[in-house]
Design an enzyme around this catalytic site. Sequence first.
Site, short mmCIF file in Angstrom:
data_model
loop_
_atom_site.label_atom_id
_atom_site.label_comp_id
_atom_site.label_asym_id
_atom_site.label_seq_id
_atom_site.Cartn_x
_atom_site.Cartn_y
_atom_site.Cartn_z
N LYS A 15 0.81 -1.16 0.02
CA LYS A 15 -0.14 0.27 -0.05
C LYS A 15 0.81 1.33 0.08
CE LYS A 15 -2.15 -1.18 3.80
NZ LYS A 15 -1.52 -2.48 4.00
N ARG A 90 -9.84 1.13 8.09
CA ARG A 90 -9.39 -0.17 8.43
C ARG A 90 -10.33 -1.01 9.16
NH1 ARG A 90 -3.72 0.45 8.58
NH2 ARG A 90 -2.41 -1.55 9.30
N ARG A 127 11.82 -5.81 4.36
CA ARG A 127 11.72 -4.28 4.39
C ARG A 127 12.51 -3.54 5.28
NH1 ARG A 127 5.64 -1.93 5.37
NH2 ARG A 127 5.93 -2.92 7.43
N ARG A 160 11.15 -1.73 11.07
CA ARG A 160 10.00 -1.25 11.93
C ARG A 160 9.91 -2.21 12.99
NH1 ARG A 160 5.01 0.14 8.33
NH2 ARG A 160 3.91 -1.20 9.78
N ARG A 171 -0.55 -9.00 13.33
CA ARG A 171 -1.18 -7.93 12.41
C ARG A 171 -2.15 -8.50 11.33
NH1 ARG A 171 4.16 -5.23 10.63
NH2 ARG A 171 3.22 -4.36 9.02
#
Length: 214
Positions: A15, A90, A127, A160, A171
């Site tokens: 996203k 969300r 990431r 992160r 998540r």
Amino acid sequence: MKKNIILLGPPGAGKGTVGSKLSELWGLLLISSGDLLREHLKKGTDSGIRAKKYMDRGELVPDDIVVAMVAKEMSKPLCARGVIMDGFPRTLSQAAMLDRIFDSEDEVRVIYLEADDDFLVNRLSLRRVCDSCGKIYHLVNLPPKREGLCDLCGGKLVQRDDDREEIIRRRLEVYRKLTAPLIEYYRDKEILSVVPGNGRLEDTINEIKKIVKW
Ligand code: AP5
């Protein structure tokens, strides 16, 4: 008439990456609720401090905190032509709130980036994000030119805190339970298109350009 895109999809579907490319392409402001929360956290605001414990656990932050941040962002003059939403809404109640903000004549398209859990866990573990400007990298697919440093601002690339496997899995569970119902919500409104989230970035962008002809 404003042109708005909502990017929907599980953690790691792309996203933020896709949103930033579309924002450049179409000159629309990208609003990432995750980035807004992380900015508040960095600045140590009350909202950021309240949000931290939910984000650390991979849970959703309460609506009152997120909705206030997003509504403030959407009232800025930069949103006059429309917005690209990343990570918001969300929940069904956030979607209802967004419906109230958009004008009835505004154009709204929802792009659902689809990918399976094992792919996403693997992708998120690779990431890295710039500690300073937030630009997103992938160690294999979208690496920086200089190891560990941001191409744009030279900032340090970091992982992160919520990109550890057990938090990613949580998540994903939260996404399935609370966010996935939005797929049907927007499908019923006939504004949803499904795009694979696991392809090459150029292919994903080309696919979206075929759907949204702006
Ligand atoms: P948030 O920051 O929104 O995280 P998320 O939804 O879990 O999504 P991610 O940012 O992890 O993934 P993404 O889909 O943007 O993928 P990306 O482009 O980075 O939210 C974090 C937390 O904040 C939540 O857990 C919650 O606590 C809270 N929160 C946020 N919004 C909220 C809300 N509305 N309500 C309540 N709480 C909220 O890509 C992932 C990786 O893949 C990158 O390395 C990238 O380089 C790579 N990549 C992406 N696309 C491609 C491609 N096409 N080809 C190759 N590599 C790619």
